[in-house]
Enzyme design. Sequence first.
Site, PDB file in Angstrom:
ATOM      1  N   THR A 102     -21.710  -9.916 -20.330  1.00  0.00           N
ATOM      2  CA  THR A 102     -23.060  -9.574 -19.855  1.00  0.00           C
ATOM      3  C   THR A 102     -23.351  -8.089 -20.066  1.00  0.00           C
ATOM      4  O   THR A 102     -24.369  -7.581 -19.622  1.00  0.00           O
ATOM      5  CB  THR A 102     -23.197  -9.892 -18.339  1.00  0.00           C
ATOM      6  OG1 THR A 102     -22.116  -9.231 -17.656  1.00  0.00           O
ATOM      7  CG2 THR A 102     -23.128 -11.376 -18.066  1.00  0.00           C
ATOM      8  N   ASP A 156     -23.627  -4.223 -22.112  1.00  0.00           N
ATOM      9  CA  ASP A 156     -24.511  -3.618 -23.088  1.00  0.00           C
ATOM     10  C   ASP A 156     -23.983  -3.756 -24.532  1.00  0.00           C
ATOM     11  O   ASP A 156     -24.717  -4.050 -25.467  1.00  0.00           O
ATOM     12  CB  ASP A 156     -24.600  -2.125 -22.696  1.00  0.00           C
ATOM     13  CG  ASP A 156     -25.613  -1.394 -23.510  1.00  0.00           C
ATOM     14  OD1 ASP A 156     -26.762  -1.859 -23.534  1.00  0.00           O
ATOM     15  OD2 ASP A 156     -25.249  -0.381 -24.136  1.00  0.00           O
ATOM     16  N   ALA A 162     -21.943  -6.014 -25.741  1.00  0.00           N
ATOM     17  CA  ALA A 162     -22.042  -7.405 -26.187  1.00  0.00           C
ATOM     18  C   ALA A 162     -23.463  -7.690 -26.671  1.00  0.00           C
ATOM     19  O   ALA A 162     -23.675  -8.245 -27.752  1.00  0.00           O
ATOM     20  CB  ALA A 162     -21.659  -8.342 -25.041  1.00  0.00           C
ATOM     21  N   LYS A 163     -24.417  -7.240 -25.875  1.00  0.00           N
ATOM     22  CA  LYS A 163     -25.831  -7.521 -26.168  1.00  0.00           C
ATOM     23  C   LYS A 163     -26.294  -6.798 -27.444  1.00  0.00           C
ATOM     24  O   LYS A 163     -26.935  -7.388 -28.302  1.00  0.00           O
ATOM     25  CB  LYS A 163     -26.655  -7.032 -24.964  1.00  0.00           C
ATOM     26  CG  LYS A 163     -28.120  -7.315 -25.039  1.00  0.00           C
ATOM     27  CD  LYS A 163     -28.775  -6.965 -23.717  1.00  0.00           C
ATOM     28  CE  LYS A 163     -28.849  -5.455 -23.552  1.00  0.00           C
ATOM     29  NZ  LYS A 163     -29.445  -5.020 -22.293  1.00  0.00           N
ATOM     30  N   ARG A 165     -18.981 -11.102 -14.244  1.00  0.00           N
ATOM     31  CA  ARG A 165     -18.872 -11.302 -12.790  1.00  0.00           C
ATOM     32  C   ARG A 165     -20.034 -12.108 -12.235  1.00  0.00           C
ATOM     33  O   ARG A 165     -19.921 -12.771 -11.231  1.00  0.00           O
ATOM     34  CB  ARG A 165     -18.828  -9.944 -12.089  1.00  0.00           C
ATOM     35  CG  ARG A 165     -17.448  -9.393 -11.962  1.00  0.00           C
ATOM     36  CD  ARG A 165     -17.485  -8.048 -11.319  1.00  0.00           C
ATOM     37  NE  ARG A 165     -18.436  -7.169 -11.993  1.00  0.00           N
ATOM     38  CZ  ARG A 165     -18.751  -5.954 -11.604  1.00  0.00           C
ATOM     39  NH1 ARG A 165     -18.215  -5.467 -10.507  1.00  0.00           N
ATOM     40  NH2 ARG A 165     -19.593  -5.202 -12.278  1.00  0.00           N
ATOM     41  N   ASP A 215     -13.758 -12.501 -12.346  1.00  0.00           N
ATOM     42  CA  ASP A 215     -13.560 -11.130 -11.882  1.00  0.00           C
ATOM     43  C   ASP A 215     -12.173 -10.703 -12.334  1.00  0.00           C
ATOM     44  O   ASP A 215     -11.194 -11.410 -12.081  1.00  0.00           O
ATOM     45  CB  ASP A 215     -13.682 -11.047 -10.351  1.00  0.00           C
ATOM     46  CG  ASP A 215     -13.750  -9.594  -9.908  1.00  0.00           C
ATOM     47  OD1 ASP A 215     -14.790  -9.201  -9.363  1.00  0.00           O
ATOM     48  OD2 ASP A 215     -12.775  -8.845 -10.138  1.00  0.00           O
ATOM     49  N   ASP A 223     -12.166   1.110 -33.649  1.00  0.00           N
ATOM     50  CA  ASP A 223     -12.785   2.414 -33.813  1.00  0.00           C
ATOM     51  C   ASP A 223     -13.956   2.107 -34.731  1.00  0.00           C
ATOM     52  O   ASP A 223     -13.765   1.863 -35.932  1.00  0.00           O
ATOM     53  CB  ASP A 223     -11.821   3.413 -34.470  1.00  0.00           C
ATOM     54  CG  ASP A 223     -12.444   4.796 -34.581  1.00  0.00           C
ATOM     55  OD1 ASP A 223     -13.618   4.876 -34.994  1.00  0.00           O
ATOM     56  OD2 ASP A 223     -11.781   5.787 -34.260  1.00  0.00           O
ATOM     57  N   HIS A 224     -15.168   2.063 -34.181  1.00  0.00           N
ATOM     58  CA  HIS A 224     -16.240   1.459 -34.975  1.00  0.00           C
ATOM     59  C   HIS A 224     -16.589   2.270 -36.232  1.00  0.00           C
ATOM     60  O   HIS A 224     -17.189   1.745 -37.153  1.00  0.00           O
ATOM     61  CB  HIS A 224     -17.478   1.149 -34.119  1.00  0.00           C
ATOM     62  CG  HIS A 224     -18.243   2.357 -33.696  1.00  0.00           C
ATOM     63  ND1 HIS A 224     -17.955   3.046 -32.551  1.00  0.00           N
ATOM     64  CD2 HIS A 224     -19.271   3.006 -34.263  1.00  0.00           C
ATOM     65  CE1 HIS A 224     -18.768   4.065 -32.436  1.00  0.00           C
ATOM     66  NE2 HIS A 224     -19.593   4.070 -33.465  1.00  0.00           N
ATOM     67  N   ASP A 273     -14.164  12.111 -26.828  1.00  0.00           N
ATOM     68  CA  ASP A 273     -15.164  11.100 -27.180  1.00  0.00           C
ATOM     69  C   ASP A 273     -15.258  10.903 -28.699  1.00  0.00           C
ATOM     70  O   ASP A 273     -15.521   9.803 -29.159  1.00  0.00           O
ATOM     71  CB  ASP A 273     -16.525  11.528 -26.616  1.00  0.00           C
ATOM     72  CG  ASP A 273     -17.573  10.431 -26.740  1.00  0.00           C
ATOM     73  OD1 ASP A 273     -17.230   9.266 -26.404  1.00  0.00           O
ATOM     74  OD2 ASP A 273     -18.702  10.708 -27.171  1.00  0.00           O
ATOM     75  N   HIS A 275     -12.585   9.097 -33.701  1.00  0.00           N
ATOM     76  CA  HIS A 275     -13.406   8.909 -34.915  1.00  0.00           C
ATOM     77  C   HIS A 275     -13.145   9.981 -35.968  1.00  0.00           C
ATOM     78  O   HIS A 275     -12.981   9.674 -37.148  1.00  0.00           O
ATOM     79  CB  HIS A 275     -14.894   8.923 -34.563  1.00  0.00           C
ATOM     80  CG  HIS A 275     -15.265   7.972 -33.471  1.00  0.00           C
ATOM     81  ND1 HIS A 275     -14.808   6.681 -33.440  1.00  0.00           N
ATOM     82  CD2 HIS A 275     -16.050   8.114 -32.373  1.00  0.00           C
ATOM     83  CE1 HIS A 275     -15.295   6.082 -32.364  1.00  0.00           C
ATOM     84  NE2 HIS A 275     -16.049   6.926 -31.700  1.00  0.00           N
TER      85      HIS A 275
END
Length: 510
Positions: A12, A14, A16-17, A44, A88, A180-181, A238, A243
Amino acid sequence: MEPTTFVLFGATGDLAKRKIYPALYNLFLDGKLPPSFALIGLGRRELSDETFRGNVERSIRTFSRRKVQDDAAAVERFLDAFRYCVLDVGRKDDYRKLLDMIESREQELRLTPNRLFYLSVGPEFFEPIAANIQESGLGSADGWKRLVIEKPFGRDLPSARDLNRKLNQAFAEHEIFRIDHYLGKPMVQKLEALPRSHPAFQALWTGRRIASVQITAAETVGVEERAGYYDHSGAIRDMFQNHMLQLLMMLAAHLPAGQADEKAGVRKKKAVQALRPLTKEEAKAHVVRGQYAAGTVQGTPVVGYTAEPGIDAESANDTFIAARLLLDDPFWRGVPFYIRTGKRMSGKSTRIVVEFERLPGQPLPTAEDEGAAHDLLVVDIGPEEGITLRSKANDPRRSAASEPIRIDLQANPDDVPEAYENLIGDALRGDATFFAHWDEVEWSWAWVQPILEAFADNLVPLRLYAAGSEGPAESDALLAENGHRWWSDSRNEQEIEMKEGNQYAYHANH
Ligand code: NAD
């Protein structure tokens, strides 16, 4: 492709969407999903299968790079694979329920029990999920099992080692696919084979001395909604450790002919192992640590980092880092690699520039054409994609004076798959080439660790830079020490601007 059950933790969320469902949909359109495929989404929240499928449909209609077809039957076929289960992370019962559900799907669809567990959840959940997969029997079926995990992989060397040790209790290294996209981006995937991929590149790589390599990942955005996370990570964790060092490895993983059949992972490991270590005390001489102050980004005034919502007004966090790295490797000896990455920079661009030394007889730069006097191989990774060679040449049709030229070796391709499509497709096929292997992660953290400590002890001064600039002046000075300069800012773009009728188009994959 073998039958697969794709078990998605964080269904559910971000990521994934925005990325995972659109990637799966595009793989489906290309016929690259296993013919027998089931997906079980976990979250969850209580959701019916129907609501879940409705959410997935909305996600692909909003975020898919290819328009969702009006062919309702095809969309239906895609969504038919999706089921939902409440889970969960900390509740053992939920894993048993999940196991029942997976087993009944496998029986219903007559699937071999090959299970891919995708962890699209916060890093604090990586260990408990892996342990519960092991304990509940989810990972003990007759088929294969794989674990795909998102970043971050630890926050320093000891925590990364600890996480890896714990994951290894449930999954062997060959079963772990660390995303690592950047490694999924089509241009990045070409890097490691670039010198061998075409005679033009071979000639460049073997016939010319490389003066420097520069890797830039510049963003125009600030911390956005990630203040809580970012203020404890900074650009070094980050972007840099993962990257940026992966980009370095992909480019440097070139070895002389004869060893070219060695696996990319082995060559990448050799590249990162060849990085000359810096001590905490040496960091200051080779690393620039920056933070953005107020400024104007592409015409819009913006506040400084410490005035951002959710950021401590006293924060000394790095939003920019530049570094000079050397590789103790016969091919790369003496060639500095410059890396920089930052937020609130003048433009958004991820780019690698290989700068070649002047050929004997090549005209010396004059004051006016200084910007175009060197030969540069420019690999644009995003948002534009392409490979260009920038140089100067005499144009006999015009005059004897040399003019800047730009040769497109690989034009902007259309219809390129997104990074997540490539990576999820590879994970489904069990191909780990473009994932971050443990050795690479461990060596990257080992190189970065003294710099983390130097930052923590304030041994590397924090330099402010105006939002919308190219970073702190010290970043330019770092290159100037070796007689170099950054080639990827907008000023250079204009200088190298190709003149009309002066382009020799040459497409590398002819
Ligand atoms: P998110 O907060 O939007 O989603 C998190 C998901 O985890 C949700 O589905 C939520 O239900 C689930 N979750 C949270 N607590 C849970 C619990 N106790 N039990 C079960 N499920 C629980 O996060 P996101 O943006 O989707 O990111 C997911 C992961 O991907 C993170 O590790 C993040 O670092 C990484 N990542 C995200 C992006 C991105 O662009 N969003 C990019 C790179 C990496």
